[in-house]
Write an enzyme that holds these catalytic residues in place. Structure first.
Site, mmCIF file in Angstrom:
data_model
loop_
_atom_site.group_PDB
_atom_site.id
_atom_site.type_symbol
_atom_site.label_atom_id
_atom_site.label_comp_id
_atom_site.label_asym_id
_atom_site.label_seq_id
_atom_site.Cartn_x
_atom_site.Cartn_y
_atom_site.Cartn_z
ATOM 1 N N ARG A 103 0.861 -1.186 0.000
ATOM 2 C CA ARG A 103 0.000 0.000 0.000
ATOM 3 C C ARG A 103 0.894 1.231 0.000
ATOM 4 O O ARG A 103 1.130 1.837 1.027
ATOM 5 C CB ARG A 103 -0.883 -0.026 1.241
ATOM 6 C CG ARG A 103 -1.861 1.106 1.331
ATOM 7 C CD ARG A 103 -2.654 0.973 2.627
ATOM 8 N NE ARG A 103 -3.651 2.001 2.756
ATOM 9 C CZ ARG A 103 -3.481 3.124 3.433
ATOM 10 N NH1 ARG A 103 -2.338 3.367 4.053
ATOM 11 N NH2 ARG A 103 -4.445 4.016 3.506
ATOM 12 N N SER A 121 -11.701 -2.586 1.811
ATOM 13 C CA SER A 121 -11.736 -1.653 2.938
ATOM 14 C C SER A 121 -13.181 -1.260 3.186
ATOM 15 O O SER A 121 -13.915 -0.939 2.248
ATOM 16 C CB SER A 121 -10.925 -0.390 2.630
ATOM 17 O OG SER A 121 -9.560 -0.656 2.701
ATOM 18 N N LYS A 161 -7.828 10.871 11.019
ATOM 19 C CA LYS A 161 -9.067 10.085 10.969
ATOM 20 C C LYS A 161 -9.553 9.786 12.376
ATOM 21 O O LYS A 161 -8.787 9.396 13.238
ATOM 22 C CB LYS A 161 -8.846 8.769 10.217
ATOM 23 C CG LYS A 161 -8.535 8.949 8.743
ATOM 24 C CD LYS A 161 -8.355 7.607 8.083
ATOM 25 C CE LYS A 161 -7.954 7.784 6.634
ATOM 26 N NZ LYS A 161 -7.666 6.490 5.996
#
Length: 190
Positions: free
Chosen positions: A26, A95, A124
């Site tokens: 990622r 996700s 977040k």
């Protein structure tokens, strides 16, 4: 980006029992060529540890390097599109940020869902243990907790119904990825 991603992955995998981890490549902000180069470096490390290698969102890189599968971001390519591109044997993860998205991932044929963030991360807000529990409850597919996972929190995620945990910074970003991976493994395998 982790400065020595292959070294960190190799160190982490070296201390874990064979077949107990997966690696998700990622690396946001890198081009396709760099993503493919990294995947080719990671693939032999993953194969020797029997750790599936999943590439984030890029099915073309998955096909080019013969990785084990793809991890799809929320709102991106659908599970069905990925399955058509990669075939029935590929691992496909999704996700998810809500229980509804976990159910949808299952209905579309995802092999697993990654739910989060469970705890606060940079930029977040965490959704908390109740949201994780509700997302994992009766999911009929493995749900992994992500977002702010530490060894102390990992066991709590498992107790809330998560199949496992997913993390980046707490292991690969640690000064000693091998020790961090082992500590995380011990937390979830108690």
């Amino acid at each position: 980006m982790i400065s020595d991603l292959p070294g960190a992955v190799a160190a982490a995998l070296s201390v874990l029992p064979i077949g107990t981890a997966a690696v998700q490549l990622r690396e946001k902000g890198v081009g396709t060529a760099e993503l493919e180069r990294l995947a080719r470096m990671l693939l032999p490390l993953c194969r020797s540890a029997k750790a599936p290698l999943l590439v984030n969102t890029d099915v073309e890189v998955v096909k080019a390097v013969r990785a084990d599968g793809v991890h799809l971001s929320a709102g991106g390519m659908s599970v069905g599109e990925a399955r058509r591109a990669l075939g029935p044997g590929a691992l496909i993860g999704q996700s998810c940020h809500t229980r509804k998205e976990v159910v949808q991932a299952r209905e579309e044929g995802a092999d697993f869902a990654v739910f989060g963030p469970v705890w606060d991360t940079e930029g977040k807000k965490g959704q908390g243990m109740t949201a994780l529990h509700l997302a994992a409850k009766d999911a009929a597919l493995p749900v992994f907790a992500v977002g702010g996972v530490t060894p102390a929190r990992a066991r709590r995620a498992i107790n809330a119904g998560a199949y496992g945990i997913a993390c980046i910074r707490s292991v690969l970003g640690a000064p000693d990825p091998a020790s961090a991976a082992l500590e995380m493994w011990q937390a979830v395998s108690k």
